[in-house]
Scaffold this motif. Sequence first.
Motif, PDB file in Angstrom:
ATOM      1  N   VAL A   1       0.820  -1.204   0.000  1.00 51.25           N
ATOM      2  CA  VAL A   1       0.000   0.000   0.000  1.00 51.25           C
ATOM      3  C   VAL A   1       0.857   1.258   0.000  1.00 51.25           C
ATOM      4  N   TYR A   2       1.938   1.266   0.802  1.00 56.33           N
ATOM      5  CA  TYR A   2       2.769   2.470   0.869  1.00 56.33           C
ATOM      6  C   TYR A   2       3.369   2.782  -0.490  1.00 56.33           C
ATOM      7  N   GLN A   3       3.671   1.730  -1.285  1.00 56.16           N
ATOM      8  CA  GLN A   3       4.218   1.947  -2.621  1.00 56.16           C
ATOM      9  C   GLN A   3       3.161   2.536  -3.554  1.00 56.16           C
ATOM     10  N   GLN A   4       1.924   2.061  -3.453  1.00 57.59           N
ATOM     11  CA  GLN A   4       0.849   2.609  -4.270  1.00 57.59           C
ATOM     12  C   GLN A   4       0.618   4.081  -3.937  1.00 57.59           C
ATOM     13  N   LEU A   5       0.645   4.417  -2.631  1.00 55.18           N
ATOM     14  CA  LEU A   5       0.469   5.815  -2.238  1.00 55.18           C
ATOM     15  C   LEU A   5       1.660   6.660  -2.665  1.00 55.18           C
ATOM     16  N   SER A   6       2.845   6.078  -2.679  1.00 52.71           N
ATOM     17  CA  SER A   6       4.030   6.806  -3.144  1.00 52.71           C
ATOM     18  C   SER A   6       3.895   7.181  -4.624  1.00 52.71           C
ATOM     19  N   ILE A   7       3.308   6.260  -5.404  1.00 51.14           N
ATOM     20  CA  ILE A   7       3.072   6.554  -6.817  1.00 51.14           C
ATOM     21  C   ILE A   7       2.097   7.732  -6.951  1.00 51.14           C
ATOM     22  N   LEU A   8       1.041   7.698  -6.161  1.00 48.25           N
ATOM     23  CA  LEU A   8       0.036   8.766  -6.216  1.00 48.25           C
ATOM     24  C   LEU A   8       0.615  10.109  -5.791  1.00 48.25           C
ATOM     25  N   THR A   9       1.380  10.127  -4.709  1.00 51.76           N
ATOM     26  CA  THR A   9       1.949  11.390  -4.238  1.00 51.76           C
ATOM     27  C   THR A   9       2.996  11.917  -5.214  1.00 51.76           C
ATOM     28  N   HIS A  10       3.754  11.009  -5.815  1.00 52.87           N
ATOM     29  CA  HIS A  10       4.760  11.436  -6.793  1.00 52.87           C
ATOM     30  C   HIS A  10       4.102  12.071  -8.008  1.00 52.87           C
ATOM     31  N   GLU A  11       3.072  11.413  -8.563  1.00 52.11           N
ATOM     32  CA  GLU A  11       2.389  11.965  -9.735  1.00 52.11           C
ATOM     33  C   GLU A  11       1.690  13.282  -9.393  1.00 52.11           C
ATOM     34  N   SER A  12       1.123  13.356  -8.201  1.00 52.59           N
ATOM     35  CA  SER A  12       0.449  14.592  -7.783  1.00 52.59           C
ATOM     36  C   SER A  12       1.448  15.716  -7.602  1.00 52.59           C
ATOM     37  N   ASP A  13       2.574  15.414  -7.003  1.00 53.82           N
ATOM     38  CA  ASP A  13       3.636  16.405  -6.796  1.00 53.82           C
ATOM     39  C   ASP A  13       4.155  16.987  -8.100  1.00 53.82           C
ATOM     40  N   SER A  14       4.136  16.166  -9.145  1.00 59.06           N
ATOM     41  CA  SER A  14       4.734  16.587 -10.412  1.00 59.06           C
ATOM     42  C   SER A  14       3.995  17.768 -11.045  1.00 59.06           C
ATOM     43  N   LEU A  15       2.737  17.986 -10.651  1.00 61.41           N
ATOM     44  CA  LEU A  15       1.949  19.070 -11.250  1.00 61.41           C
ATOM     45  C   LEU A  15       1.419  20.083 -10.241  1.00 61.41           C
ATOM     46  N   ALA A  16       1.532  19.775  -8.969  1.00 65.63           N
ATOM     47  CA  ALA A  16       0.879  20.606  -7.951  1.00 65.63           C
ATOM     48  C   ALA A  16       1.466  22.012  -7.895  1.00 65.63           C
ATOM     49  N   GLN A  17       0.612  22.946  -7.508  1.00 63.98           N
ATOM     50  CA  GLN A  17       0.999  24.337  -7.285  1.00 63.98           C
ATOM     51  C   GLN A  17       0.710  24.695  -5.827  1.00 63.98           C
ATOM     52  N   LYS A  18       1.214  25.837  -5.428  1.00 64.70           N
ATOM     53  CA  LYS A  18       0.957  26.278  -4.055  1.00 64.70           C
ATOM     54  C   LYS A  18      -0.523  26.517  -3.803  1.00 64.70           C
ATOM     55  N   ASN A  19      -1.233  26.899  -4.869  1.00 61.51           N
ATOM     56  CA  ASN A  19      -2.657  27.190  -4.699  1.00 61.51           C
ATOM     57  C   ASN A  19      -3.558  26.000  -5.045  1.00 61.51           C
ATOM     58  N   THR A  20      -2.995  24.825  -5.254  1.00 58.79           N
ATOM     59  CA  THR A  20      -3.809  23.640  -5.542  1.00 58.79           C
ATOM     60  C   THR A  20      -4.719  23.348  -4.361  1.00 58.79           C
ATOM     61  N   GLU A  21      -6.005  23.203  -4.648  1.00 61.26           N
ATOM     62  CA  GLU A  21      -6.981  22.990  -3.575  1.00 61.26           C
ATOM     63  C   GLU A  21      -7.442  21.541  -3.471  1.00 61.26           C
ATOM     64  N   TYR A  22      -7.324  20.798  -4.567  1.00 60.21           N
ATOM     65  CA  TYR A  22      -7.792  19.407  -4.525  1.00 60.21           C
ATOM     66  C   TYR A  22      -6.835  18.481  -5.265  1.00 60.21           C
ATOM     67  N   PHE A  23      -6.557  17.351  -4.623  1.00 64.25           N
ATOM     68  CA  PHE A  23      -5.928  16.208  -5.273  1.00 64.25           C
ATOM     69  C   PHE A  23      -6.972  15.095  -5.272  1.00 64.25           C
ATOM     70  N   ILE A  24      -7.232  14.543  -6.444  1.00 55.65           N
ATOM     71  CA  ILE A  24      -8.254  13.501  -6.548  1.00 55.65           C
ATOM     72  C   ILE A  24      -7.594  12.206  -7.003  1.00 55.65           C
ATOM     73  N   TRP A  25      -7.765  11.173  -6.171  1.00 56.15           N
ATOM     74  CA  TRP A  25      -7.173   9.860  -6.410  1.00 56.15           C
ATOM     75  C   TRP A  25      -8.276   8.839  -6.623  1.00 56.15           C
ATOM     76  N   PRO A  26      -7.982   7.736  -7.293  1.00 51.92           N
ATOM     77  CA  PRO A  26      -9.060   6.851  -7.754  1.00 51.92           C
ATOM     78  C   PRO A  26      -9.689   5.959  -6.674  1.00 51.92           C
ATOM     79  N   GLU A  27     -10.696   5.247  -7.099  1.00 47.88           N
ATOM     80  CA  GLU A  27     -11.393   4.265  -6.272  1.00 47.88           C
ATOM     81  C   GLU A  27     -10.394   3.250  -5.707  1.00 47.88           C
ATOM     82  N   THR A  28     -10.568   2.912  -4.439  1.00 51.61           N
ATOM     83  CA  THR A  28      -9.696   1.968  -3.703  1.00 51.61           C
ATOM     84  C   THR A  28      -8.218   2.296  -3.878  1.00 51.61           C
ATOM     85  N   ALA A  29      -7.898   3.580  -3.906  1.00 50.51           N
ATOM     86  CA  ALA A  29      -6.481   3.961  -3.942  1.00 50.51           C
ATOM     87  C   ALA A  29      -5.766   3.464  -2.689  1.00 50.51           C
TER      88      ALA A  29
END
Length: 533
Positions: free
Chosen positions: A248-276
């Motif tokens: 699970v920690y590896q799956q969440l690491s993938i999600l946080t890495h992909e989210s980090d790659s585009l996030a801005q300081k003003n990003t208000e929502y990160f949306i991850w899939p079903e049963t992430a």
Amino acid sequence: MKKNLILAIFSGLLLWLAWPPTQYLSFLLFVGLVPMLLAIENIILSTAKNKGKQIFAATFLGFFIWNTLSIYWVYNSVKMVGEIVAIPISLIPYSLGPLLMASACWLYFRLRVATNRSISLVGLVCFWIAYEYLHQTWPLAFPWMTLGNGFAVSHQYVQWYEYTGVYGGTIWIWVINILIFLFYMSLSEAKTKAYRTKIVIAFFAILVLPLGFSLTRYYSYQEQVNPSNVVVAQPNIDPYAKAAEIPVYQQLSILTHESDSLAQKNTEYFIWPETAIPTPFAEESIRSNNSYQQVKSFLNKYKNANVITGAETYKIYNSQQTETASPMDGGQFYDAFNSALSIENSENVQFYHKSKLVPGAESIPFASLSFLKPVFAHLGGAAGSYGRQAEPSVFYSQSGIGSDPVICYESIWGEYVGQAVLKGAQFIAIITNDGWWENTSGKDQHLDYAKLRAIETRRWVCRSANTGISAFINQRGDIVKHTGWWVRTAIKQDINLNSDLTFYTKHGDYIAKIGTFLALLGMMWILVRIRFR
């Protein structure tokens, strides 16, 4: 009889060609039912015995072809149990809809015996709408093939769904088909020129006026500027490997890495899939859960952000508080949930439990009939194991933004999504895992149907799919950005929040309820005529 079967088959093929995700052929919906109506008329006017049985058989065949060719991908979600078992299980969704459709046509025949053709055709539309409404409300609900969904790839034509929902499309399709059928019959029945002229005028009025209104609305619609920066992540993790093969920690690491790659300081929502978060955890102890701590650590960099994610959760009770609760050792009970979570930079955590469960995979239809459980046991999940909540929820951020968490299958219920918007949701967050269907048209249809939810509610849709296709859909139903299939990536968009309510949002499936009421009156009339005849 052979001629009528050919007409029914032709009708089924036309409807299939018009169905999403096929592009540029939606207009075939306006003629796809004409051969079926002609087949029914031929049988009614014939001297054959058992006309009702012939009508039921012919219409079932045509609708079976349409349904099977359109949702063939259902087989992919069950084939892991082996072809010998998967084929008969797949026949349930392939056949159930056509059985109900054929029943509506049979009722039309019975009404035709009791009254004239004009009244019977009105009854046919009502019987059909009643079937569609039944098929979205009973335990075997599968409203995937509701006729109004057929315009999902041609959403520019149905901007008026903000007033009617998809049932307006169902009526539109039927009325156009009926008018073409009546015009054709008028030629063989030597009707007057004035009669045919009325049909032609009605045809063009009913075709052109809704179409013209829709196109005008589409090109003139302007969103109110109220931006919010959203990042949608697509981790692309094989659904068959999620639960056991990848930590699970590896799956969440993938999600946080992909989210980090585009996030801005003003990003208000990160949306991850079903049963992430695929490993079940107790909701009451979430703050000590390692996955939760990992998400909170990620959010430390984005002080104003929220994570909406799917998760497998459960609740423990000291007594059986729900019908779906299962016993545990020590006399306790528990409910397992397919959940959505909203996590933010505070101790507040919001939960939503999926309500519209997939029959068989997530719930056992008619659970009191225990012999059905093994039949549904391999439909892509843990059969009958999930609890649910009765009403939709709205997640509120610290800044007051309302979002509607929609889990997978729920996105094909227009009224249900609208109820969350009525409660204050300013955008729709669909989290799903379409990998069970593999690279088939099922994933494309699921995406296309989300466009209709955007039109009905005039809300942006932010769609996170584990394996694809993730997308942003604006308030007109345009897909403004999307990912590929089976790609690990993320996408970012400034969406516009909206608080205005459409007529459909306020009133829901009023057309379906009126149509069902009229259908019940029609059935009562049929019974009375049979009784006294």
